[in-house]
Design a protein around this motif. Structure first.
Motif, PDB file in Angstrom:
ATOM      1  N   PRO A 160      -4.148   0.139  10.919  1.00 32.29           N
ATOM      2  CA  PRO A 160      -3.727  -0.918  11.849  1.00 32.29           C
ATOM      3  C   PRO A 160      -3.757  -2.302  11.189  1.00 32.29           C
ATOM      4  O   PRO A 160      -4.765  -2.702  10.607  1.00 32.29           O
ATOM      5  CB  PRO A 160      -4.758  -0.825  12.980  1.00 32.29           C
ATOM      6  CG  PRO A 160      -5.236   0.587  12.932  1.00 32.29           C
ATOM      7  CD  PRO A 160      -5.250   0.933  11.457  1.00 32.29           C
ATOM      8  N   ALA A 168      -0.894  -0.788  16.067  1.00 33.56           N
ATOM      9  CA  ALA A 168      -1.206  -2.207  16.211  1.00 33.56           C
ATOM     10  C   ALA A 168      -2.700  -2.435  15.976  1.00 33.56           C
ATOM     11  O   ALA A 168      -3.527  -1.626  16.388  1.00 33.56           O
ATOM     12  CB  ALA A 168      -0.818  -2.686  17.599  1.00 33.56           C
ATOM     13  N   PRO A 169      -3.042  -3.536  15.322  1.00 39.88           N
ATOM     14  CA  PRO A 169      -4.456  -3.853  15.152  1.00 39.88           C
ATOM     15  C   PRO A 169      -5.045  -4.344  16.475  1.00 39.88           C
ATOM     16  O   PRO A 169      -4.335  -4.889  17.315  1.00 39.88           O
ATOM     17  CB  PRO A 169      -4.438  -4.977  14.110  1.00 39.88           C
ATOM     18  CG  PRO A 169      -3.106  -5.628  14.293  1.00 39.88           C
ATOM     19  CD  PRO A 169      -2.161  -4.529  14.708  1.00 39.88           C
ATOM     20  N   SER A 170      -6.336  -4.145  16.634  1.00 37.79           N
ATOM     21  CA  SER A 170      -7.003  -4.655  17.831  1.00 37.79           C
ATOM     22  C   SER A 170      -7.788  -5.908  17.459  1.00 37.79           C
ATOM     23  O   SER A 170      -8.120  -6.126  16.295  1.00 37.79           O
ATOM     24  CB  SER A 170      -7.931  -3.594  18.422  1.00 37.79           C
ATOM     25  OG  SER A 170      -8.905  -3.221  17.465  1.00 37.79           O
ATOM     26  N   ASP A 171      -8.073  -6.714  18.462  1.00 33.35           N
ATOM     27  CA  ASP A 171      -8.853  -7.924  18.229  1.00 33.35           C
ATOM     28  C   ASP A 171     -10.322  -7.538  18.153  1.00 33.35           C
ATOM     29  O   ASP A 171     -10.949  -7.242  19.168  1.00 33.35           O
ATOM     30  CB  ASP A 171      -8.608  -8.946  19.331  1.00 33.35           C
ATOM     31  CG  ASP A 171      -9.246 -10.294  19.026  1.00 33.35           C
ATOM     32  OD1 ASP A 171     -10.086 -10.374  18.102  1.00 33.35           O
ATOM     33  OD2 ASP A 171      -8.918 -11.268  19.728  1.00 33.35           O
ATOM     34  N   ASP A 172     -10.858  -7.559  16.947  1.00 31.70           N
ATOM     35  CA  ASP A 172     -12.252  -7.188  16.730  1.00 31.70           C
ATOM     36  C   ASP A 172     -13.191  -8.397  16.750  1.00 31.70           C
ATOM     37  O   ASP A 172     -14.368  -8.284  16.436  1.00 31.70           O
ATOM     38  CB  ASP A 172     -12.398  -6.434  15.411  1.00 31.70           C
ATOM     39  CG  ASP A 172     -11.941  -7.251  14.210  1.00 31.70           C
ATOM     40  OD1 ASP A 172     -11.617  -8.458  14.353  1.00 31.70           O
ATOM     41  OD2 ASP A 172     -11.895  -6.690  13.097  1.00 31.70           O
ATOM     42  N   PRO A 178      -5.272 -10.741  16.321  1.00 31.25           N
ATOM     43  CA  PRO A 178      -4.493 -10.209  15.206  1.00 31.25           C
ATOM     44  C   PRO A 178      -3.020 -10.612  15.335  1.00 31.25           C
ATOM     45  O   PRO A 178      -2.587 -11.039  16.407  1.00 31.25           O
ATOM     46  CB  PRO A 178      -4.659  -8.698  15.362  1.00 31.25           C
ATOM     47  CG  PRO A 178      -4.901  -8.483  16.821  1.00 31.25           C
ATOM     48  CD  PRO A 178      -5.629  -9.716  17.299  1.00 31.25           C
ATOM     49  N   LYS A 226      -7.544  -9.387   6.421  1.00 29.83           N
ATOM     50  CA  LYS A 226      -6.772  -8.986   7.594  1.00 29.83           C
ATOM     51  C   LYS A 226      -5.804 -10.115   7.937  1.00 29.83           C
ATOM     52  O   LYS A 226      -6.071 -11.292   7.686  1.00 29.83           O
ATOM     53  CB  LYS A 226      -7.699  -8.698   8.776  1.00 29.83           C
ATOM     54  CG  LYS A 226      -8.502  -7.422   8.613  1.00 29.83           C
ATOM     55  CD  LYS A 226      -9.273  -7.113   9.882  1.00 29.83           C
ATOM     56  CE  LYS A 226     -10.019  -5.802   9.756  1.00 29.83           C
ATOM     57  NZ  LYS A 226     -10.753  -5.493  11.014  1.00 29.83           N
TER      58      LYS A 226
END
Length: 186
Positions: A73, A13-17, A167, A150
């Motif tokens: 991710p 899973a992508p992280s909230d950057d 994300p 993204k």
């Protein structure tokens, strides 16, 4: 490998950057993007309720995805995301969505194959030249020498971004998340 049947528990899973934190409340820029419906669309001129989902790239059954695509991710899931918006298209219209667009950095002719194969009732728009990316400072990733966007989704009212999902994971739930937000914010 199936482009639509994905076990999301096997995909990182992508992280909230924070890459989309600046978007809510912004006006969409007067950027014209070519679409798979044969017209260009000025996103800043759209009125009513607009949903714009941004995705890295669609895969094609006749081509391999970039190496280790599933390990990046947020990369995997563009086809399931588009199919979910296709499957909920009429429902989204019922919630007042006037315009629905998918956006990627892929060229229009590449997107056309996906739009036809997936029977999308809405256009995919090409930000191949990066005009929308630059105007909104959209989050991006570098994959196999390509700059890709993204995954994020914007709900826009009369040209102003009202809400951003970022994300987005799993991508096949994106349309459901939009419907949930529209229901809660009717």
């Amino acid at each position: 490998m199936s482009l639509t049947d994905v076990d999301w528990s096997l995909i990182p899973a992508p992280s909230d950057d924070g890459g989309a934190d600046h978007l809510e409340g912004k006006e969409l820029p007067d950027v014209r993007l070519p679409g798979t419906h044969g017209k260009s669309v000025n996103l800043g001129a759209q009125r009513g309720l607009t949903v714009i989902y941004i995705y890295p790239m669609t895969g094609r059954p006749d081509q391999d995805l970039p190496e280790d695509w599933d390990d990046i991710p947020g990369a995997r899931g563009c086809t399931p995301q588009s199919c979910a918006f296709r499957d909920h298209f009429k429902e989204l219209r019922g919630y007042g969505v006037d315009n629905l667009f998918g956006v990627s950095t892929q060229a229009t002719d590449y997107q056309q194959e996906a739009a036809e194969r997936l029977h999308l009732p809405f256009p995919l728009l090409s930000d191949k030249d990066g005009a929308l990316r630059a105007a909104l400072d959209l989050p991006r990733m570098e994959v196999a020498g390509q700059t890709l966007l993204k995954r994020l989704t914007m709900i826009v009212r009369d040209g102003k971004i009202a809400h951003v999902f970022y994300p987005v994971f799993p991508p096949d739930q994106d349309a459901d998340n939009v419907i949930g937000w529209l229901t809660a914010n009717a």
